[in-house]
Design an enzyme around this catalytic site. Structure first.
Site, PDB file in Angstrom:
ATOM      1  N   GLY A 180      66.145  44.070   4.656  1.00 33.19           N
ATOM      2  CA  GLY A 180      66.946  44.812   3.687  1.00 33.19           C
ATOM      3  C   GLY A 180      66.166  46.003   3.165  1.00 33.19           C
ATOM      4  O   GLY A 180      65.097  46.350   3.672  1.00 33.19           O
ATOM      5  N   ASP A 297      72.683  45.615  -6.053  1.00 43.15           N
ATOM      6  CA  ASP A 297      72.955  45.527  -4.616  1.00 43.15           C
ATOM      7  C   ASP A 297      73.668  44.221  -4.269  1.00 43.15           C
ATOM      8  O   ASP A 297      73.237  43.478  -3.388  1.00 43.15           O
ATOM      9  CB  ASP A 297      71.648  45.653  -3.826  1.00 43.15           C
ATOM     10  CG  ASP A 297      71.875  46.058  -2.370  1.00 43.15           C
ATOM     11  OD1 ASP A 297      72.982  46.529  -2.051  1.00 43.15           O
ATOM     12  OD2 ASP A 297      70.943  45.908  -1.557  1.00 43.15           O
TER      13      ASP A 297
END
Length: 452
Positions: A180, A297
């Site tokens: 990520g 996020d």
């Protein structure tokens, strides 16, 4: 461009080399340049460490540590079509120069290594031999400057830095279980038989050690059954490592989009339970912990599932570790493409209502089984949110729902969750509900109708 998640350039008759700048695309999760005419060294930074070798196959001139070692690339595959004797002579001279350089370099390395070993032998000859026999050989230099801190909730209290490195096979690519914007995640098999997830933070943390430790300890105090538990951290050389509880069933993204034959195996009752758990975890971050945390996020790959498919939010609070003076205002567009609230493009301010929008996208994925941004071509390609509102305006709500979960027995539940989803996705952030309201609505759906 920086938020690009998928880049497939296979079978495009491309020539040249792979630009190193692509390693800066931190959200890139799928990449392929297979079956082209590329040559040169494959970048070995950023997300490139997580791509399979099949992403580069069919390019005779490519090499690198994640594909074919550069020393093993066949000379014939790189041979240009130059039949003249002058070119052959040039090649022989080039090879001779390279060979001499390699030999000289190896000789210098051996000389330096022998010198260091002889000095170390004089220094360590009086060391206790029992110590060497009872523990793994120490990693010199970097290990001496390492630091490991375990919190009270750690599953392995006797863990050492050496154990941590061995448990990931020294961060071997085969142990990567996720990637990520904040770095790669590795599976660690700890000495006591338990597992942990080790996040290797990418980029500079921007803080002194004391400040970094204070931030991590503050994050460790965020304890909730629907959060991934932070069990400790480690500094090893230039690396900063975070130790998390291991989630046996991986991410929600996998179960919705990566399952066999493209069909999700998650039934509606499990999806509803996941939505309820993730909402509770987010509500705790917004109101329950001190200081309050804006996640920034929320997405299906940051919702992890344990062995019972209970939802756990991951990657919360990490922005302050990498940007310690960030007060939720940033010069970069935060989040992941498809989940970013429309107002972020103007305000560049991360908010709780922005998290609610992103959570609405997750709810829509649970209902439809589709990704928020579909890979498609043509002018009629729309993002999932726009498509959903269009279908709803045409009174075609049932067509929005994933056909694998649509059933008249719980059709009312599905449409009620769709209603909650629409409220979360309101373009006006002031009109969106708080996450506490969302929790109440979702829990009410399960209580009133009963899970199927």
């Amino acid at each position: 461009m920086e938020n690009l998640e998928t880049l497939d350039l296979s079978f495009n008759d491309l020539h040249g080399s792979i630009p190193p700048s692509l390693s800066k695309l931190t959200f890139l999760s799928k990449f392929s340049v297979a079956n082209n005419h590329l040559h040169g060294v494959i970048p070995n930074e950023g997300q490139f460490l997580s791509f399979p070798s099949s992403s580069f196959e069919g390019n005779a001139g490519l090499c690198g540590e994640i594909y074919i070692p550069c020393g093993d690339v066949s000379n014939t595959s790189l041979k240009p079509v130059m039949p003249s004797s002058s070119n052959n002579r040039f090649r022989r001279n080039s090879i001779l120069c390279v060979t001499i350089s390699i030999v000289v370099g190896i000789a210098l390395l051996l000389a330096v290594g022998l010198l260091k070993m002889s000095r170390r032998g004089v220094k360590d000859q009086n060391d206790d031999f029992d110590d060497d026999l009872s523990r793994p050989h120490r990693l010199s230099g970097a290990l001496a400057s390492s630091k490991l801190v375990l919190f009270q909730n750690s599953d392995c209290k006797e863990l050492t830095v050496t154990d941590l490195l061995k448990s990931t096979n020294n961060f071997n690519q085969a142990n990567i279980i996720g990637c990520g914007g904040y770095g790669l995640v590795y599976r660690a098999n700890l000495p006591n038989g338990t597992k942990a997830a080790i996040k290797r933070l990418s980029g500079e943390c921007g803080q002194m050690e004391r400040e970094f430790q204070a931030e991590v300890e503050a994050l460790s105090r965020a304890q909730h059954k629907n959060l991934v538990s932070l069990q400790g951290y480690c500094r090893h050389g230039n690396d900063r490592l975070l130790i998390y509880s291991y989630m046996e069933n991986g991410s929600l993204d996998y179960w919705l989009h990566e399952s066999v034959d493209g069909v999700s195996l998650l039934k509606w009752d499990v999806r509803l339970k996941i939505a309820q758990g993730a909402a509770r975890g987010l509500a705790y971050l917004h109101k329950g912990c001190q200081p309050n945390i804006v996640h920034r996020d929320i997405k299906t790959s940051n919702i992890l599932l344990d062995e019972k498919f209970e939802a756990h939010l991951a990657d919360f609070g990490l922005s302050r570790l990498l940007r310690p003076y960030d007060t939720h205002v940033t010069t970069d567009l935060v989040g992941t493409l498809g989940y970013i609230p429309p107002e972020y493009s103007q305000t560049l301010t991360a908010t709780c209502r922005g998290d609610v929008y992103s959570f609405g996208v997750v709810l829509l994925e649970l209902l439809t089984g589709r990704r928020p941004v579909e890979v498609c071509r043509g002018k009629n390609c729309r993002d999932l949110v726009s498509w959903m509102f269009q279908m709803k305006s045409e009174k075609r709500e049932e067509e929005i729902i994933d056909s694998s979960i649509w059933n008249k027995d719980h059709g009312k539940q599905l449409l009620e969750v769709l209603g909650v989803t629409c409220k979360c996705l309101d373009p006006n952030p002031r009109q969106r509900p708080s996450i506490e309201e969302v929790v109440s609505w979702l829990d009410g759906i399960g209580f009133e109708s009963g899970t199927q």
